[in-house]
Scaffold this motif. Structure first.
Motif, PDB file in Angstrom:
ATOM      1  N   SER A  51       8.801 -82.497   6.346  1.00  0.00           N
ATOM      2  CA  SER A  51       8.784 -83.896   5.972  1.00  0.00           C
ATOM      3  C   SER A  51       7.965 -84.996   6.892  1.00  0.00           C
ATOM      4  O   SER A  51       7.324 -86.119   6.376  1.00  0.00           O
ATOM      5  CB  SER A  51      10.393 -84.711   6.354  1.00  0.00           C
ATOM      6  OG  SER A  51      11.060 -83.405   5.630  1.00  0.00           O
ATOM      7  N   ALA A  52       8.115 -84.661   8.430  1.00  0.00           N
ATOM      8  CA  ALA A  52       6.747 -85.131   9.219  1.00  0.00           C
ATOM      9  C   ALA A  52       5.242 -85.459   8.536  1.00  0.00           C
ATOM     10  O   ALA A  52       4.994 -85.853   8.346  1.00  0.00           O
ATOM     11  CB  ALA A  52       6.696 -85.787  10.469  1.00  0.00           C
ATOM     12  N   TYR A  53       5.279 -84.047   8.024  1.00  0.00           N
ATOM     13  CA  TYR A  53       3.577 -83.728   7.861  1.00  0.00           C
ATOM     14  C   TYR A  53       3.458 -84.983   6.386  1.00  0.00           C
ATOM     15  O   TYR A  53       2.300 -84.919   6.186  1.00  0.00           O
ATOM     16  CB  TYR A  53       3.608 -82.552   7.618  1.00  0.00           C
ATOM     17  CG  TYR A  53       1.842 -82.262   7.521  1.00  0.00           C
ATOM     18  CD1 TYR A  53       0.993 -82.400   8.604  1.00  0.00           C
ATOM     19  CD2 TYR A  53       1.663 -81.397   6.492  1.00  0.00           C
ATOM     20  CE1 TYR A  53      -0.756 -81.817   8.211  1.00  0.00           C
ATOM     21  CE2 TYR A  53       0.360 -80.924   6.180  1.00  0.00           C
ATOM     22  CZ  TYR A  53      -0.500 -81.473   6.772  1.00  0.00           C
ATOM     23  OH  TYR A  53      -2.079 -80.527   6.831  1.00  0.00           O
ATOM     24  N   VAL A  54       4.478 -84.770   5.712  1.00  0.00           N
ATOM     25  CA  VAL A  54       3.888 -84.963   4.082  1.00  0.00           C
ATOM     26  C   VAL A  54       4.024 -86.871   3.871  1.00  0.00           C
ATOM     27  O   VAL A  54       2.926 -86.998   3.534  1.00  0.00           O
ATOM     28  CB  VAL A  54       4.714 -84.856   2.859  1.00  0.00           C
ATOM     29  CG1 VAL A  54       5.098 -83.414   2.966  1.00  0.00           C
ATOM     30  CG2 VAL A  54       6.424 -84.814   3.139  1.00  0.00           C
ATOM     31  N   ARG A  55       4.774 -87.363   4.741  1.00  0.00           N
ATOM     32  CA  ARG A  55       4.501 -88.676   5.341  1.00  0.00           C
ATOM     33  C   ARG A  55       3.307 -88.712   5.761  1.00  0.00           C
ATOM     34  O   ARG A  55       2.908 -90.032   5.359  1.00  0.00           O
ATOM     35  CB  ARG A  55       5.734 -88.740   6.004  1.00  0.00           C
ATOM     36  CG  ARG A  55       7.184 -89.135   5.354  1.00  0.00           C
ATOM     37  CD  ARG A  55       8.035 -89.399   5.939  1.00  0.00           C
ATOM     38  NE  ARG A  55       9.760 -90.084   5.408  1.00  0.00           N
ATOM     39  CZ  ARG A  55      10.287 -89.232   5.539  1.00  0.00           C
ATOM     40  NH1 ARG A  55      10.359 -88.074   6.781  1.00  0.00           N
ATOM     41  NH2 ARG A  55      11.616 -89.630   5.161  1.00  0.00           N
ATOM     42  N   ASP A  56       3.062 -88.176   6.690  1.00  0.00           N
ATOM     43  CA  ASP A  56       1.264 -88.612   7.114  1.00  0.00           C
ATOM     44  C   ASP A  56       0.280 -88.539   6.377  1.00  0.00           C
ATOM     45  O   ASP A  56      -0.238 -89.392   6.356  1.00  0.00           O
ATOM     46  CB  ASP A  56       0.833 -87.622   8.907  1.00  0.00           C
ATOM     47  CG  ASP A  56       2.222 -88.143   9.889  1.00  0.00           C
ATOM     48  OD1 ASP A  56       2.831 -88.897  10.210  1.00  0.00           O
ATOM     49  OD2 ASP A  56       2.645 -86.829  10.467  1.00  0.00           O
ATOM     50  N   LEU A  57       0.780 -87.707   5.321  1.00  0.00           N
ATOM     51  CA  LEU A  57      -0.198 -87.910   4.330  1.00  0.00           C
ATOM     52  C   LEU A  57      -0.481 -88.528   3.325  1.00  0.00           C
ATOM     53  O   LEU A  57      -0.654 -88.963   2.403  1.00  0.00           O
ATOM     54  CB  LEU A  57      -0.102 -86.687   3.317  1.00  0.00           C
ATOM     55  CG  LEU A  57      -0.899 -84.903   3.885  1.00  0.00           C
ATOM     56  CD1 LEU A  57      -0.210 -83.575   3.442  1.00  0.00           C
ATOM     57  CD2 LEU A  57      -1.768 -85.299   4.625  1.00  0.00           C
ATOM     58  N   GLY A  58       1.165 -89.230   3.263  1.00  0.00           N
ATOM     59  CA  GLY A  58       0.700 -90.763   2.778  1.00  0.00           C
ATOM     60  C   GLY A  58       2.271 -90.467   1.161  1.00  0.00           C
ATOM     61  O   GLY A  58       1.690 -91.421   0.083  1.00  0.00           O
ATOM     62  N   VAL A  59       2.452 -89.616   1.694  1.00  0.00           N
ATOM     63  CA  VAL A  59       3.709 -89.306   0.242  1.00  0.00           C
ATOM     64  C   VAL A  59       5.053 -89.814   0.419  1.00  0.00           C
ATOM     65  O   VAL A  59       5.623 -89.926   2.076  1.00  0.00           O
ATOM     66  CB  VAL A  59       4.207 -87.812   0.100  1.00  0.00           C
ATOM     67  CG1 VAL A  59       4.685 -87.600  -1.023  1.00  0.00           C
ATOM     68  CG2 VAL A  59       2.964 -87.042   0.013  1.00  0.00           C
ATOM     69  N   ASP A  60       5.828 -90.613   0.090  1.00  0.00           N
ATOM     70  CA  ASP A  60       6.315 -91.153  -0.383  1.00  0.00           C
ATOM     71  C   ASP A  60       7.700 -90.792  -0.567  1.00  0.00           C
ATOM     72  O   ASP A  60       8.654 -90.158  -1.859  1.00  0.00           O
ATOM     73  CB  ASP A  60       6.754 -92.452  -1.333  1.00  0.00           C
ATOM     74  CG  ASP A  60       7.824 -93.415  -0.996  1.00  0.00           C
ATOM     75  OD1 ASP A  60       9.042 -93.335  -0.763  1.00  0.00           O
ATOM     76  OD2 ASP A  60       8.178 -94.173  -2.035  1.00  0.00           O
ATOM     77  N   LEU A  61       8.379 -89.798   0.764  1.00  0.00           N
ATOM     78  CA  LEU A  61       9.091 -88.934   0.938  1.00  0.00           C
ATOM     79  C   LEU A  61      10.149 -89.583   0.409  1.00  0.00           C
ATOM     80  O   LEU A  61      12.007 -88.973  -0.252  1.00  0.00           O
ATOM     81  CB  LEU A  61       9.581 -88.303   1.429  1.00  0.00           C
ATOM     82  CG  LEU A  61      10.391 -87.125   1.842  1.00  0.00           C
ATOM     83  CD1 LEU A  61      10.025 -86.127   1.078  1.00  0.00           C
ATOM     84  CD2 LEU A  61      10.037 -86.390   3.530  1.00  0.00           C
ATOM     85  N   ASP A  62      10.921 -90.701   1.190  1.00  0.00           N
ATOM     86  CA  ASP A  62      12.248 -91.329   0.430  1.00  0.00           C
ATOM     87  C   ASP A  62      12.600 -91.402  -0.741  1.00  0.00           C
ATOM     88  O   ASP A  62      13.776 -91.599  -1.428  1.00  0.00           O
ATOM     89  CB  ASP A  62      12.377 -92.721   1.629  1.00  0.00           C
ATOM     90  CG  ASP A  62      12.390 -91.914   3.196  1.00  0.00           C
ATOM     91  OD1 ASP A  62      12.672 -91.787   3.734  1.00  0.00           O
ATOM     92  OD2 ASP A  62      11.739 -93.048   4.098  1.00  0.00           O
ATOM     93  N   GLY A  63      11.682 -91.872  -1.381  1.00  0.00           N
ATOM     94  CA  GLY A  63      11.800 -92.545  -2.910  1.00  0.00           C
ATOM     95  C   GLY A  63      11.750 -91.085  -3.995  1.00  0.00           C
ATOM     96  O   GLY A  63      12.360 -90.930  -4.826  1.00  0.00           O
ATOM     97  N   LEU A  64      10.956 -90.109  -3.091  1.00  0.00           N
ATOM     98  CA  LEU A  64      11.008 -88.812  -3.650  1.00  0.00           C
ATOM     99  C   LEU A  64      12.781 -87.904  -3.349  1.00  0.00           C
ATOM    100  O   LEU A  64      13.128 -87.815  -4.489  1.00  0.00           O
ATOM    101  CB  LEU A  64      10.237 -87.322  -3.560  1.00  0.00           C
ATOM    102  CG  LEU A  64       9.060 -87.440  -3.446  1.00  0.00           C
ATOM    103  CD1 LEU A  64       8.337 -86.076  -3.061  1.00  0.00           C
ATOM    104  CD2 LEU A  64       8.722 -87.975  -4.699  1.00  0.00           C
ATOM    105  N   THR A  65      13.494 -88.118  -2.439  1.00  0.00           N
ATOM    106  CA  THR A  65      14.324 -87.920  -2.192  1.00  0.00           C
ATOM    107  C   THR A  65      16.126 -88.286  -2.689  1.00  0.00           C
ATOM    108  O   THR A  65      16.820 -88.632  -3.434  1.00  0.00           O
ATOM    109  CB  THR A  65      14.506 -88.032  -0.768  1.00  0.00           C
ATOM    110  OG1 THR A  65      14.670 -88.889  -0.079  1.00  0.00           O
ATOM    111  CG2 THR A  65      14.011 -87.114  -0.143  1.00  0.00           C
ATOM    112  N   ARG A  66      15.253 -90.276  -3.532  1.00  0.00           N
ATOM    113  CA  ARG A  66      16.110 -90.766  -4.285  1.00  0.00           C
ATOM    114  C   ARG A  66      16.356 -89.986  -5.435  1.00  0.00           C
ATOM    115  O   ARG A  66      17.070 -90.562  -5.860  1.00  0.00           O
ATOM    116  CB  ARG A  66      16.233 -92.570  -3.897  1.00  0.00           C
ATOM    117  CG  ARG A  66      16.438 -92.794  -2.421  1.00  0.00           C
ATOM    118  CD  ARG A  66      16.073 -94.495  -2.608  1.00  0.00           C
ATOM    119  NE  ARG A  66      14.539 -94.672  -2.817  1.00  0.00           N
ATOM    120  CZ  ARG A  66      14.409 -95.220  -2.015  1.00  0.00           C
ATOM    121  NH1 ARG A  66      14.134 -95.151  -1.116  1.00  0.00           N
ATOM    122  NH2 ARG A  66      12.852 -95.547  -2.372  1.00  0.00           N
ATOM    123  N   GLY A  67      15.296 -89.328  -6.237  1.00  0.00           N
ATOM    124  CA  GLY A  67      15.552 -89.127  -7.374  1.00  0.00           C
ATOM    125  C   GLY A  67      16.111 -87.842  -7.634  1.00  0.00           C
ATOM    126  O   GLY A  67      17.197 -87.326  -6.795  1.00  0.00           O
TER     127      GLY A  67
END
Length: 239
Positions: free
Chosen positions: A149-165
């Motif tokens: 989770s930390a790694y993909v956030r560092d890449l600029g992915v909006d992980l919070d938005g994905l998990t809300r889907g």
């Protein structure tokens, strides 16, 4: 067997050569017109419309009108997942097309599988994330770990938005050319989109091909190193 899902009906829809060609063309993830799909299948517009109506009624396609044109796309990720699996099964059974073109090696290196990265680059990313503990397979399901989770956030992915889907975050998809897994699900889709935003890759309009820029190649290999892992698995290191 008289109970349960009717797989014969779905298999019959996919099994027609013209319809199979149309479905394969839609694996690019882009909506195509009826005339474009007729060209892919080598049939008339009238015949193409008949095939598309059957595929839509079977839940495999989604059609929508925009202006004078009717656009067609795969119904959802599940359809793409099944098609990629069938491609792998066909390749493993020796059922391959005998006519290969100049794009074939490039497609095996990197291509779009509906909306995520496939081919050698796709399996490289998957192997790297698993090897470093960012992805784990638990009870047959793929999960993103806290470090992932930390790694993909560092890449600029909006992980919070994905998990809300509502779409699954991580899915394993069997790569037809590599015979190993690549990453599907909403995270796979978001990572490919992020690579485009960073100008690491360029998607081609007329096919599933994905081309890495020189800068993108270096950045991707740094972000997803797997050379030592692949050697230990008996596979050649990525060049």
């Amino acid at each position: 067997m008289k109970e349960g899902p009717n797989i014969a009906q779905i298999a019959a829809l996919i099994g027609d050569p013209a319809r199979a060609n149309m479905l394969t063309a839609l694996m690019s993830g882009k909506a195509l017109t009826v005339s474009e799909l007729a060209g892919e299948a080598g049939v008339t517009l009238q015949t193409a419309s008949s095939h598309l109506a059957k595929l839509s009624a079977g839940g495999l396609l989604r059609q929508r009108k925009q202006g004078r044109h009717k656009y067609v796309s795969l119904a959802n990720d599940d359809v793409a997942h099944v098609l990629e699996g069938l491609m792998g099964l066909a390749a493993g059974a020796g059922q391959v097309r005998t006519r290969t073109g100049p794009k074939d090696p490039a497609l095996r290196a990197a291509r779009v599988c509906y909306n995520h990265l496939a081919g050698d680059r796709g399996t490289q990313m998957f192997d790297s994330l698993v090897a470093r503990g960012h992805l784990i397979i638990d009870d047959g399901h793929l999960h993103l770990t806290p470090s992932g989770s930390a790694y993909v956030r560092d890449l600029g992915v909006d992980l919070d938005g994905l998990t809300r889907g509502t779409a699954p975050l991580c899915r394993e998809c069997l790569d037809w050319s590599e015979r190993r897994s690549h990453l599907a699900g909403s995270l796979g889709r978001a990572l490919l989109a992020r690579f485009e935003d960073l100008s690491w890759v360029r998607r081609h309009k007329d096919c599933r091909l994905v081309t890495f820029t020189p800068t993108g190649t270096r950045a991707f290999d740094k972000a997803f190193p797997v050379a030592s892992t692949r050697r230990s698995m008996g596979a050649p290191a990525h060049q």
